[in-house]
Motif scaffolding. Structure first.
Motif, mmCIF file in Angstrom:
data_model
loop_
_atom_site.group_PDB
_atom_site.id
_atom_site.type_symbol
_atom_site.label_atom_id
_atom_site.label_comp_id
_atom_site.label_asym_id
_atom_site.label_seq_id
_atom_site.Cartn_x
_atom_site.Cartn_y
_atom_site.Cartn_z
ATOM 1 N N UNK A 173 41.232 13.810 41.898
ATOM 2 C CA UNK A 173 42.638 13.565 41.639
ATOM 3 C C UNK A 173 43.420 14.887 41.643
ATOM 4 N N UNK A 174 44.717 14.813 41.881
ATOM 5 C CA UNK A 174 45.516 16.059 41.939
ATOM 6 C C UNK A 174 45.471 16.876 40.659
ATOM 7 N N UNK A 175 45.512 16.216 39.490
ATOM 8 C CA UNK A 175 45.516 17.008 38.260
ATOM 9 C C UNK A 175 44.180 17.708 38.037
ATOM 10 N N UNK A 176 43.085 17.167 38.616
ATOM 11 C CA UNK A 176 41.794 17.832 38.494
ATOM 12 C C UNK A 176 41.746 19.100 39.335
ATOM 13 N N UNK A 177 42.393 19.090 40.498
ATOM 14 C CA UNK A 177 42.537 20.323 41.269
ATOM 15 C C UNK A 177 43.347 21.343 40.487
ATOM 16 N N UNK A 178 44.419 20.879 39.847
ATOM 17 C CA UNK A 178 45.243 21.801 39.067
ATOM 18 C C UNK A 178 44.484 22.399 37.896
ATOM 19 N N UNK A 179 43.699 21.583 37.202
ATOM 20 C CA UNK A 179 42.902 22.093 36.078
ATOM 21 C C UNK A 179 41.875 23.106 36.567
ATOM 22 N N UNK A 180 41.282 22.880 37.728
ATOM 23 C CA UNK A 180 40.303 23.820 38.273
ATOM 24 C C UNK A 180 40.940 25.186 38.517
ATOM 25 N N UNK A 181 42.109 25.209 39.117
ATOM 26 C CA UNK A 181 42.793 26.489 39.361
ATOM 27 C C UNK A 181 43.189 27.143 38.036
ATOM 28 N N UNK A 182 43.677 26.347 37.088
ATOM 29 C CA UNK A 182 44.069 26.904 35.794
ATOM 30 C C UNK A 182 42.875 27.520 35.067
ATOM 31 N N UNK A 183 41.710 26.878 35.149
ATOM 32 C CA UNK A 183 40.516 27.418 34.496
ATOM 33 C C UNK A 183 40.134 28.764 35.103
ATOM 34 N N UNK A 184 40.128 28.857 36.426
ATOM 35 C CA UNK A 184 39.782 30.128 37.070
ATOM 36 C C UNK A 184 40.809 31.205 36.779
ATOM 37 N N UNK A 185 42.008 30.818 36.467
ATOM 38 C CA UNK A 185 43.032 31.798 36.100
ATOM 39 C C UNK A 185 42.886 32.255 34.650
ATOM 40 N N UNK A 186 42.601 31.313 33.760
ATOM 41 C CA UNK A 186 42.603 31.631 32.337
ATOM 42 C C UNK A 186 41.325 32.312 31.870
ATOM 43 N N UNK A 187 40.168 31.886 32.382
ATOM 44 C CA UNK A 187 38.907 32.388 31.843
ATOM 45 C C UNK A 187 38.770 33.909 31.935
#
Length: 464
Positions: free
Chosen positions: A42-56
């Motif tokens: 789903x689109x929000x799962x793609x968004x969460x993936x990018x956010x995780x790689x940014x935040x971690x």
């Protein structure tokens, strides 16, 4: 550049990464149209993936900043001082650095140490430099992580799988925090207790009947070795928390639960149950005041009226009575829930066979609800054993091996407080004995919990 400003910027960067990832995934959905399975996640799962790689990576740098920056700055400040400006001991260095931090924050109008003003300037410059270094690294890594995650997104990219793996890892780490904390507590107790048992025999500690940990300053003074027989403390804990308090809490709590579940009208139960559970939220120091100012004098007057002339103003009975009242909600609430969970068909079947309501309660409901009732009782016992303020204020600190409820006694937790209050040296048997007492208390509560699980397992198999 402050830590909080960088943290807010990193969170904003993570939100931007989520938006960009979701927007790109929406483009994949638009291109696929109504084709089933064309886009894996789903689109929000793609968004969460990018956010995780940014935040971690950014949050990892911020955590390193918070942990290391103070030590790095302090090291530079001390290195900038001339020879002999600060004493060689750690205490002198800590006092000097505390003064420098006070000057930097503006807590002091003037410096006490002649070198503190120059050191404060070095502190500010060094802190600013490290803030720029760590802040820039956090933002750069966050941006690179978001860019790399965004570049990996495709229509068939398994973003959902990777996000779920990350969530699983986060849940495992959260579980490990509690487990590792428990191991840390046990390890600290074992280490300090081992040091204590190097000074005092375990046999004397576990079976001795004299408790007087007040060691002297010099070896030639009277009582320089102290006495560490903890049996009076163990007995006081059992006497107050497991005997007197339970004699109050178990009958009242169980009868309260039976009344509220079997006899009380719905309106009465709706009001009485929350009011009863308010007792669990009253601070223990309030119970201590009540025990010391009201119950203890009443108990002493009662003892004098029946001819007991040596009744103490601080007694085990006063502390046990108030402690029993305090833990009534633990017993009643657990018993209430256990009785309510018994299937209605068991109660109706007993009544249909001709049993009276009281017989149904005694022979059907209570046996069926016994695991929950026993769990509540053991929880209440653990709570009573660990209580401190009521004992300190109403039972005193006298370590006596007596069965007279009108005497002043003490408990393990009260002695731990007394031993660790004020400035203490953690290389003396007096202070280390607190850890040995804590270890024994931990093992006792652990045994109670294991026994509770065994009882619950036994009766759950019988009534499932």
């Amino acid at each position: 550049m402050s830590l909080w400003a960088v943290l807010l910027a990193v969170l904003a960067l993570g939100a931007l990464g989520f938006w960009l990832g979701r927007r790109r995934a929406l483009g994949f959905v638009a291109q696929a149209g109504s084709e089933v399975g064309a886009v894996h996640s789903r689109p929000h799962q793609h968004g969460v993936f990018v956010a995780i790689l940014s935040l971690l990576p950014a949050l990892a740098v911020i955590a390193a900043w918070a942990a290391l920056a103070g030590g790095l700055v302090s090291r530079e400040v001390l290195a900038s001082l001339p020879e002999g400006a600060v004493g060689p001991s750690d205490l002198e260095r800590s006092a000097f650095l505390a003064e420098v931090r006070g000057l930097v924050r503006g807590d002091y109008a003037a410096a006490f140490n002649a070198h503190a003003e120059a050191a404060a300037a070095v502190w500010k410059a060094s802190a600013t430099r490290y803030a720029m270094l760590f802040g820039s690294a956090a933002l750069a890594l966050g941006a690179l992580g978001a860019l790399w995650g965004w570049s990996r997104l495709t229509a068939d990219f398994r973003a959902r799988t990777r996000v779920e793996r990350f969530v699983m890892l986060a849940l495992v780490l959260a579980s490990l925090v509690a487990i590792l904390t428990t191991f840390g507590i046990v390890a600290s107790l074992l280490f300090e207790s081992f040091r204590f048992f190097q000074l005092v025999s375990p046999v004397e500690f576990l079976f001795g009947t004299q408790w007087s940990p007040q060691t002297a300053m010099r070896a030639d003074q009277v009582g320089s070795s102290g006495a560490f027989g903890a049996v009076p403390l163990f007995w006081g804990t059992v006497f107050i928390g497991a005997i007197i308090a339970m004699l109050v809490a178990i009958p009242l709590g169980l009868m309260t639960a039976i009344y509220l579940t079997q006899y009380a009208a719905p309106g009465v139960r709706k009001v009485a149950k929350p009011v009863l559970e308010v007792l669990a939220g009253v601070p223990t120091v309030v119970y201590g005041f009540f025990a010391a100012l009201t119950v203890a004098p009443a108990v002493r007057d009662f003892a004098l009226s029946i001819g007991i002339s040596n009744a103490s103003s601080e007694s085990a009975l006063a502390a046990g009575l108030v402690m029993g009242v305090m833990i009534i909600p633990f017993v009643s609430s657990m018993a209430d829930d256990a009785l309510t969970a018994v299937p209605r068909s068991m109660r109706d079947g007993s009544l249909a066979m001709g049993a009276t309501p009281s017989e149904t309660i005694r022979k059907v409901l209570i046996p069926a609800a016994l695991p929950g009732i026993v769990g509540g009782v053991l929880l209440a016992v653990s709570r009573a054993i660990g209580e401190t303020m009521i004992v300190v204020m109403a039972a005193g600190l006298a370590a006596r091996l007596t069965a007279n409820p009108f005497d002043s006694v003490t408990t393990v937790t009260a002695q731990i407080v007394a031993l660790l209050t004020g400035d203490q040296e953690f290389d003396s048997a007096k202070t280390l004995s607190a850890f040995a007492l804590g270890l024994v208390l931990f093992l006792v509560t652990l045994a109670l919990n294991v026994y509770a699980l065994a009882v619950v397992k036994k009766y759950r198999e019988a009534y499932d």
